[in-house]
Scaffold this active site. Structure first.
Site, PDB file in Angstrom:
ATOM      1  N   HIS A 205     -16.812 -32.738  13.481  1.00  0.00           N
ATOM      2  CA  HIS A 205     -17.687 -31.434  12.764  1.00  0.00           C
ATOM      3  C   HIS A 205     -16.594 -30.363  12.616  1.00  0.00           C
ATOM      4  O   HIS A 205     -16.864 -29.510  11.949  1.00  0.00           O
ATOM      5  CB  HIS A 205     -18.510 -30.943  13.697  1.00  0.00           C
ATOM      6  CG  HIS A 205     -18.066 -30.334  14.901  1.00  0.00           C
ATOM      7  ND1 HIS A 205     -17.910 -31.113  16.031  1.00  0.00           N
ATOM      8  CD2 HIS A 205     -17.980 -29.002  15.355  1.00  0.00           C
ATOM      9  CE1 HIS A 205     -17.277 -30.376  17.123  1.00  0.00           C
ATOM     10  NE2 HIS A 205     -17.346 -29.117  16.561  1.00  0.00           N
ATOM     11  N   ARG A 206     -15.409 -30.558  13.251  1.00  0.00           N
ATOM     12  CA  ARG A 206     -14.215 -29.414  13.216  1.00  0.00           C
ATOM     13  C   ARG A 206     -13.870 -29.167  11.550  1.00  0.00           C
ATOM     14  O   ARG A 206     -13.601 -30.158  10.795  1.00  0.00           O
ATOM     15  CB  ARG A 206     -13.278 -29.472  13.967  1.00  0.00           C
ATOM     16  CG  ARG A 206     -13.600 -29.527  15.620  1.00  0.00           C
ATOM     17  CD  ARG A 206     -12.478 -29.481  16.457  1.00  0.00           C
ATOM     18  NE  ARG A 206     -12.796 -29.448  17.758  1.00  0.00           N
ATOM     19  CZ  ARG A 206     -13.114 -28.180  18.382  1.00  0.00           C
ATOM     20  NH1 ARG A 206     -12.811 -27.225  17.779  1.00  0.00           N
ATOM     21  NH2 ARG A 206     -13.454 -28.067  19.637  1.00  0.00           N
TER      22      ARG A 206
END
Length: 355
Positions: A205-206
């Site tokens: 998700h980063r």
């Protein structure tokens, strides 16, 4: 003593759980403010029920936006909330925009700030989280460090006199949930017809992994090429980004699934053969559960997981295959993240430093 906890994202809800219980045991008045940074129910409200936390006293409903817009909206709303309540401590958690906004708002109103999970450093200044945690640490009055490594970082920055080593509250809640789920089978086994120990759990998700189209495509391809199923718990932001770029989250061995409630995530991790993630929290949770982890980043704040052999960094997509295929780590009894009683020490530190 009156404490205001400000939270807004999934890892913060997890940390809030044991702190809220410890505050209640100590007779401390505790107000919960939810900024609404994570507005999807599976990443937000459901966690309060799963972790036995009372509903927030205040919900700001800020929602998504750019870093500046989101942080500014939180500041505008938090000023009024804090000015009216004027708690003895504003307790902020972790390294999100909610963390920084609450710290700045409290400092401007001359309210004492305590930072839980202080002292973590990736030393990667491109990460928004790194700026949030450094700025918060230097603004806060009390720094609640989870590990000796974190305490060392704070001392190196001249903050030793504000620092208290309390341990990691994530360990508290993880042990509680681990014991609660016990031998309950993961819901993924039935839903996806999987066998225990025959699949990986993944979360990506980063921004550094999702905002570069070529890098995201490479990561997804590496996950899809694994010899075992890889269940990707897809954050709404990842789903939107993949759709925008025309990338499939369901290809080869890769199977997408909605994010899991925290107890289900722990059960799934326990049932898996390993974790592939860029999440700070899940790296540590995997270690505490003694499940091998591959971290798709160039660095980690949880260096102990790497030093003890339970976590390997894959800085490039083409390093994922070898990292995942490595031998089982050596068993260890090391407990760098505490004994599962950190939340009680958090409340004790707030009481001790209350002025």
């Amino acid at each position: 003593m009156r404490v205001m906890s400000v939270v807004g994202a999934r890892p913060q809800f997890v940390k809030l759980g044991p702190v809220a219980k410890a505050a209640a045991r100590a007779g401390v008045e505790h107000t919960i403010v939810h900024t609404g940074q994570h507005y999807d129910p599976i990443l937000s409200d459901v966690f309060f029920a799963d972790l036995g936390i009372a509903a927030p006293d205040v919900h700001l409903g800020v929602g998504s936006g750019s870093h500046g817009a989101q942080t500014g909206a939180m500041l505008a709303s938090l000023d009024a909330v804090m000015a009216e309540d004027r708690p003895d401590w504003v307790l902020v958690y972790g390294d999100t925009n909610s963390t920084l906004a609450a710290a700045v708002s409290a400092v401007k109103l001359h309210l004492p700030v305590a930072h839980l999970e202080a002292g973590l450093r990736s030393f990667n200044r491109r990460m928004p989280e790194e700026h949030n945690r450094v700025l918060t640490d230097h603004a806060a009055d009390l720094l609640l460090a989870p590990t000796e490594v974190a305490r060392g970082h704070l001392a190196a920055e001249g903050l030793a006199d504000r620092t208290v080593l309390v341990g990691d509250v994530m360990t508290d809640v993880l042990f509680e949930i681990r014991d609660r789920v016990g031998t309950t089978p993961s819901i993924l086994l039935d839903e996806l017809s999987l066998e225990p120990g025959a699949f990986h759990v993944a979360t990506i998700h980063r921004a550094e992994n999702t905002d570069d189209p070529a890098r995201l495509a490479g990561i997804l391809a590496a996950l899809a090429a694994q010899p075992h199923p890889v269940v990707l718990l897809a954050h709404p932001r990842l789903v939107a980004k993949a759709a925008e770029l025309g990338l499939s989250l369901d290809q080869g061995s890769l199977v997408s699934h909605t994010p899991l409630a925290y107890p289900d995530l722990i059960a799934a991790t326990l049932a898996s053969r390993g974790v592939i993630t860029d999440s700070g929290g899940l790296q540590k949770e995997a270690f505490l559960l003694r499940v091998p982890c591959t971290t798709v980043r160039t660095e980690t704040e949880w260096v102990e997981t790497v030093e003890l052999g339970w976590n390997v960094l894959a800085s490039e997509p083409d390093q994922i295959e070898a990292a995942v295929a490595r031998s089982q780590p050596a068993p260890t009894d090391a407990a760098p993240y505490g004994d599962g009683h950190a939340a009680g020490r958090v409340i004790e530190a707030l009481l001790e430093h209350h002025r």
